[in-house]
Design an enzyme around this catalytic site. Sequence first.
Site, PDB file in Angstrom:
ATOM      1  N   LYS A  46     -30.505 -67.660  61.151  1.00 26.72           N
ATOM      2  CA  LYS A  46     -31.738 -66.876  61.154  1.00 26.72           C
ATOM      3  C   LYS A  46     -32.043 -66.585  62.614  1.00 26.72           C
ATOM      4  O   LYS A  46     -31.379 -67.230  63.640  1.00 26.72           O
ATOM      5  CB  LYS A  46     -32.650 -67.693  60.559  1.00 26.72           C
ATOM      6  CG  LYS A  46     -32.567 -67.658  59.068  1.00 26.72           C
ATOM      7  CD  LYS A  46     -33.781 -68.287  58.121  1.00 26.72           C
ATOM      8  CE  LYS A  46     -33.532 -68.253  56.815  1.00 26.72           C
ATOM      9  NZ  LYS A  46     -34.380 -68.835  55.878  1.00 26.72           N
ATOM     10  N   ARG A  69     -29.481 -75.255  53.125  1.00 24.81           N
ATOM     11  CA  ARG A  69     -28.910 -73.968  52.574  1.00 24.81           C
ATOM     12  C   ARG A  69     -28.389 -73.311  53.492  1.00 24.81           C
ATOM     13  O   ARG A  69     -28.833 -72.892  54.521  1.00 24.81           O
ATOM     14  CB  ARG A  69     -30.358 -73.219  52.079  1.00 24.81           C
ATOM     15  CG  ARG A  69     -30.075 -71.824  51.365  1.00 24.81           C
ATOM     16  CD  ARG A  69     -31.284 -70.858  50.880  1.00 24.81           C
ATOM     17  NE  ARG A  69     -31.004 -69.897  50.264  1.00 24.81           N
ATOM     18  CZ  ARG A  69     -30.457 -68.453  50.963  1.00 24.81           C
ATOM     19  NH1 ARG A  69     -30.444 -68.737  52.228  1.00 24.81           N
ATOM     20  NH2 ARG A  69     -30.329 -67.409  50.476  1.00 24.81           N
TER      21      ARG A  69
END
Length: 261
Positions: free
Chosen positions: A208, A242
């Site tokens: 991210k 995740r």
Amino acid sequence: MTKLMGVVNVTPDSFSDGGLYLDPEAAIAHGRELAGAGAAILDVGGESTRPGAEGVPAEEELRRVVPVIRGLRDLECQISVDTSKASVAEAALGAGAEIVNDVTALRGDSAMAALCAERGATVVLMHMRGDPRTMQDDPRYDDVVAAVRDFLAERLEAAVAAGIAAERIWLDPGIGFGKTAAHNMELLRRLGELRELGRPLVVGTSRKSFIGRVDGSAAGERLGGTIASSVLAAAEGADVLRVHDVAEMRQALAVATAILG
Ligand code: HH2
């Protein structure tokens, strides 16, 4: 023991791997590889939720995810479907998924809560401020951890009121969803405070942009930052991580666990 949820994006436009696994055979092969590398859960998604993403019609999302779930259902792994549409979740549960990972925390489709209750699905409720089109427009919080905790407590209560068993609900602070890099890092640093909610925590930092904000790296160059942030999240009590890179993450977790005991 922290579990790994491997990401299987069947999309043309996901922020870090868009287009790589749009073909069902490629997505199935990728899911099998992640399972072999140690994923306990495979998260199959047919719609990108990257900042600015437009939605995908349900028929297209279904066409992407259902054949892939069918192609993975014989594995030992649990399969989750990353969707906020009840029609997609219903077809995915029929094809072999057991978990509905809804980034809108059951707010996106009014039929979703009843469907998950009736089917006995496990549900991931994630915090997001706004929606993917607008969520990164100047996000502000007085106390981001308190805001996320209160939101997740409210969504947990709403899900239970809709008939979903509390034991089937997992919670996720939504790293990158309507948050600045500083907000994401504060959530990770204080993740332990979300344990008060009494439910398993899912955390997704993989590749991210807050990692890129630290060192200027592009999405494909963030494995080190993914591992550092995920190991720290596990140490703070994350139950499910995740990630896109399951093999590397599994090794990092095994070493961290061997050291910490
Ligand atoms: N992050 C993404 C998508 N789904 N679900 C949960 N529960 N938690 C997350 O942090 C999360 C999520 C975004 O990552 P990715 O799937 O790689 O990208 P895209 O949304 O562009 O497909």
